[in-house]
Design an enzyme around this catalytic site. Structure first.
Site, PDB file in Angstrom:
ATOM      1  CE  LYS A 274      -7.588  -3.753   2.639  1.00 28.48           C
ATOM      2  NZ  LYS A 274      -7.074  -5.090   2.849  1.00 28.48           N
TER       3      LYS A 274
ATOM      4  CG  HIS B 212       4.067  -1.340   2.400  1.00 28.61           C
ATOM      5  ND1 HIS B 212       2.951  -2.057   2.048  1.00 28.61           N
ATOM      6  CD2 HIS B 212       4.316  -1.656   3.688  1.00 28.61           C
ATOM      7  CE1 HIS B 212       2.539  -2.773   3.079  1.00 28.61           C
ATOM      8  NE2 HIS B 212       3.354  -2.556   4.088  1.00 28.61           N
TER       9      HIS B 212
ATOM     10  CG  HIS C  83      -3.328  -3.721  14.235  1.00 30.50           C
ATOM     11  ND1 HIS C  83      -2.097  -3.714  14.845  1.00 30.50           N
ATOM     12  CD2 HIS C  83      -3.093  -3.735  12.897  1.00 30.50           C
ATOM     13  CE1 HIS C  83      -1.159  -3.741  13.909  1.00 30.50           C
ATOM     14  NE2 HIS C  83      -1.733  -3.746  12.733  1.00 30.50           N
TER      15      HIS C  83
ATOM     16  CB  CYS D 157      -1.598  -7.238  18.828  1.00 33.09           C
ATOM     17  SG  CYS D 157      -2.196  -6.546  17.264  1.00 33.09           S
TER      18      CYS D 157
ATOM     19  CE  LYS E  48      -4.058   2.189  11.526  1.00 29.36           C
ATOM     20  NZ  LYS E  48      -3.499   1.439  12.571  1.00 29.36           N
TER      21      LYS E  48
ATOM     22  CG  HIS F 155      -0.346  -0.143   2.524  1.00 29.56           C
ATOM     23  ND1 HIS F 155       0.441   0.828   3.071  1.00 29.56           N
ATOM     24  CD2 HIS F 155      -0.387  -1.164   3.432  1.00 29.56           C
ATOM     25  CE1 HIS F 155       0.860   0.441   4.258  1.00 29.56           C
ATOM     26  NE2 HIS F 155       0.381  -0.773   4.499  1.00 29.56           N
TER      27      HIS F 155
ATOM     28  CB  CYS G 217       1.564  -5.493  16.645  1.00 30.21           C
ATOM     29  SG  CYS G 217       0.566  -4.014  16.792  1.00 30.21           S
TER      30      CYS G 217
ATOM     31  CB  CYS H 188      -3.941  -3.959  19.435  1.00 32.27           C
ATOM     32  SG  CYS H 188      -2.679  -3.074  18.521  1.00 32.27           S
TER      33      CYS H 188
END
Ligand code: MSP
Length: 492
Positions: free
Chosen positions: A319, A22, A147, A127, A316, A19, A130, A144
Site C-alpha cells: 500500500k 489469496h 514485513h 513479528c 512486492k 487480495h 508473520c 522483519c
C-alpha cells in the site's frame, strides 16, 4: 473404488480483505480440484479463514469492533470473493468454529498429558505480521525482512512444543520422498524448496516452539491453563484436519469407527494429496506442522507444493508503494474467467510472477478478446450448412495426455499455452484455407475445413473446463446453437 484427492489452500488471515495473492492460490487449487473431479476421482477441496491471534485482535481494536463480529465480517468477504471467482470448495473451515476449537483443546490436553507440551519460558523477537518468532538471521537490523517492521521483544512464561527431539526424523521423512508419493513420505515441491528446507534443517537446530501466549486474549484458551491462549499457527494447522471432520482424538482410527459419517470423511481423505502454500509460509509448514503430526502419530501430507509470489512492477505489492492490484478491480475489468486466465497464465507456478494492470489488459485483449473469443465467433458465424454433415463432429475428443501431465505437475501456464497453441493454429488454418471462399466454390473442402475447426473448438471447450468453466460452457453452447455472443469484450 474411486481414487481420492484431498487438496487444501492455506487458511487466510482475516485482518484485512482478500487480495490478489489469496486469489492466486485459491484459483490454482480450484483448477486442480476440478481437474481431478473430471478424472472421476473423489475430491475434497478445503479452504477457510484463520481468525485468531494478535494481528487480528489489534485490527479489531483499531476498528472499535468486537473481534468475533470483526472476523465474521471479513470471513464473509472472503467467501463472497470465492463465489465470484467460481471457486468450488467442499468445505470452508473457520478457526472460530466450535468443533474446531474443541478439537484444538483436545489436542493440547493430550499433548500436555503425554509430555510433548511442557511449561517453560520463551524469549524472542516476535513479528506480528508473520505471527512468528524470528531467528536473528531472519532479521535485518532488528526488522522483519518480510514485513519491514520492528519486532517485539517478548519474554514470558509460555508452553512449548518439543521440536528438537524430532528433527532427525523430520529430515528423514523429507529426504525419503522418491518415487513421487510413497506412504509416509513428505514431498516438498518444487525440488529447490525441498533443498532449501533440508539445508536449513541440517544447519540449524530446531528450538522447541512456543505454542501459547499470555498476553494475547483473542485465541483459544489452553484447557490446562486458561491464562494462556493457543499460538495462532498451532490452532491454524489443525484446521487441515478438523476441516474434514477430525474431532481431535489421538487414536483416530479407533474412535472413527465409532463416530460414523464425519469421522469417515477424515479417514477417507487424510493424508492430504496436495497442500498448496506460498513460499513465505514454507518454513512453518515444513517444521512445526509435520512435527505436530508426528506427536499425534498422524501421517504427514503427501505433498507441500510451494508457489511463488505475484509481484507488481517487479516489486512486492504494498500500500505504501501504491502498486497493489485489486482483485475486485480485476474482476470488474476482466470478468471471472478473464481473471482466472490471467492469474493462471501469469508465470510458472513455483516462481515469482510479475504482473501489471497494463500488461494484463494487453494479454486479455490478445489472448481472449482477439484470440479465443474471436476464433469462436469466426467459426460460428461462418455458414455451417449443410448442418447434418458438420454435426458429426459432436463426438468430443479425449482430453490430451500432455495437458494432463502439465496439470498434474502444477504447470498451469504450460497447460494454458498448450490450449492457446490450438487457438493460434486454427487462426492460421482459417487464414490459409479461407473457408468463406470455399463455401462458394468447393463445398466438399468447406465441410472438411469446418469439421476440423468445430472439432478443435469442442476440444478447447473440454480442455478449458478446470480453468474457465463458464467459457467452456459458452463455447459448447455457441457450437450447438450456432449463435456467437461476444465472449470477451475488448478492454482499455
Ligand atoms: N494464515 C496463514 C496461513 C495459515 S495455514 C495453516 C497465512 N495467511 S495469509 O493470509 O497471510 O496468506 C495466505 C497465502 O497467501 C500464503 O500462501 C501466501 O503465500 C499467499 N500470498 C500472500 N501474498 C501473496 C502474493 N503477493 N502472491 C502470491 N501469494 C501470496 O499466511
Amino acid at each position: 473404488m474411486k481414487k481420492k484427492f484431498y487438496i487444501t489452500t492455506p487458511i487466510y488471515y482475516v485482518n484485512d480483505k482478500p487480495h490478489i495473492g489469496h486469489a492466486y492460490t485459491s484459483v490454482a487449487a480450484d483448477v486442480l480440484a476440478r481437474f481431478h473431479k473430471l478424472q472421476n476421482e473423489e475430491v475434497f477441496f478445503l479452504m477457510g479463514t484463520d481468525e485468531h491471534g494478535l494481528k487480528i485482535q489489534k485490527k479489531a481494536e483499531n476498528e472499535n469492533m468486537d473481534p468475533q463480529k470483526f472476523v465474521d465480517k471479513i470471513s464473509a468477504g472472503f467467501k463472497k470473493l470465492w463465489d465470484k471467482l467460481e471457486i468450488q470448495y467442499d468445505n470452508f473451515i473457520r478457526t472460530t468454529d466450535e468443533n474446531h476449537k474443541k478439537a484444538v483443546q483436545k489436542v493440547l490436553q493430550n499433548l500436555f498429558d503425554g509430555g510433548a507440551i511442557y511449561k517453560g519460558e520463551y524469549e524472542g523477537q516476535y513479528c506480528v505480521g508473520c505471527e512468528q518468532f524470528k531467528n536473528e538471521n531472519e532479521l535485518v537490523e532488528g526488522r522483519c525482512a518480510e514485513h519491514d517492521t520492528v519486532c517485539e521483544n517478548v519474554k514470558e512464561e509460555s508452553y512449548l512444543l518439543k521440536m528438537t527431539d524430532l528433527q532427525k526424523k523430520l529430515i528423514e521423512k523429507i529426504e525419503k520422498d522418491e518415487p513421487a508419493r510413497p506412504a509416509g513420505g513428505f514431498n516438498i515441491r518444487p525440488e529447490r524448496y525441498k533443498k532449501e528446507i533440508l539445508s536449513f534443517l541440517k544447519n540449524e537446530k530446531l528450538k522447541d516452539v512456543s505454542i501459547s501466549r499470555k498476553n494475547v486474549s483473542w485465541g483459544i484458551p489452553l484447557p490446562f491453563d486458561p491464562e494462556h491462549t493457543t499460538y495462532v499457527w498451532f490452532d491454524a494447522f489443525l484446521s487441515y484436519l478438523t476441516g474434514i471432520g477430525w474431532d481431535g482424538d489421538l487414536t483416530p482410527t479407533l474412535s472413527l469407527s465409532r463416530r460414523g459419517s464425519e469421522g469417515e470423511v477424515f479417514k477417507k481423505f487424510w493424508p492430504a494429496d496436495v497442500q498448496l502454500i506460498g513460499k513465505d509460509i514454507l518454513r512453518v509448514h515444513a517444521t512445526i506442522w509435520p512435527i505436530m503430526l508426528m506427536h499425534l502419530e498422524i501421517e504427514p501430507p503427501k505433498m507441500l507444493f510451494v508457489h511463488g509470489h505475484l509481484l507488481s512492477g517487479g516489486k512486492k505489492m504494498s500500500k505504501t508503494i501504491g502498486n497493489v492490484i485489486g482483485i475486485e478491480e480485476m474482476l470488474e475489468k476482466f470478468g471471472t474467467d478473464g481473471t482466472r486466465y490471467l492469474l493462471m497464465s501469469a508465470g510458472t507456478f513455483g516462481e515469482d510472477a510479475d504482473v501489471t494492470m497494463e500488461r494484463m489488459v494487453k494479454k486479455y485483449n490478445a489472448d481472449l478478446a482477439n484470440g479465443l473469443g474471436n476464433l469462436v465467433s469466426r467459426v460460428v458465424k461462418l455458414d455451417l450448412n449443410p448442418k447434418s454433415q458438420i454435426q458429426m463432429t459432436n463426438k468430443i475428443p479425449n482430453p490430451n495426455d500432455k495437458i494432463s501431465d502439465f496439470i498434474n505437475e502444477l504447470k498451469f501456464d504450460s497447460a494454458l499455452n498448450y490450449i492457446w497453441n490450438i487457438v493460434r493454429e486454427d487462426d492460421k488454418f482459417i487464414e490459409d484455407n479461407k473457408p468463406w471462399e470455399l463455401a462458394k466454390n468447393n463445398q466438399a473442402k468447406f465441410i472438411e475445413v469446418m469439421q476440423k475447426l468445430v472439432s478443435d473448438l469442442y476440444l478447447i471447450s473440454k480442455l478449458l473446463i478446470p480453468f474457465m468453466p463458464e467459457t467452456s460452457e459458452k463455447i459448447k453452447k455457441a457450437l450447438e446453437t450456432e449463435k456467437a455472443e461476444i465472449l470477451f469484450p475488448r478492454r482499455k
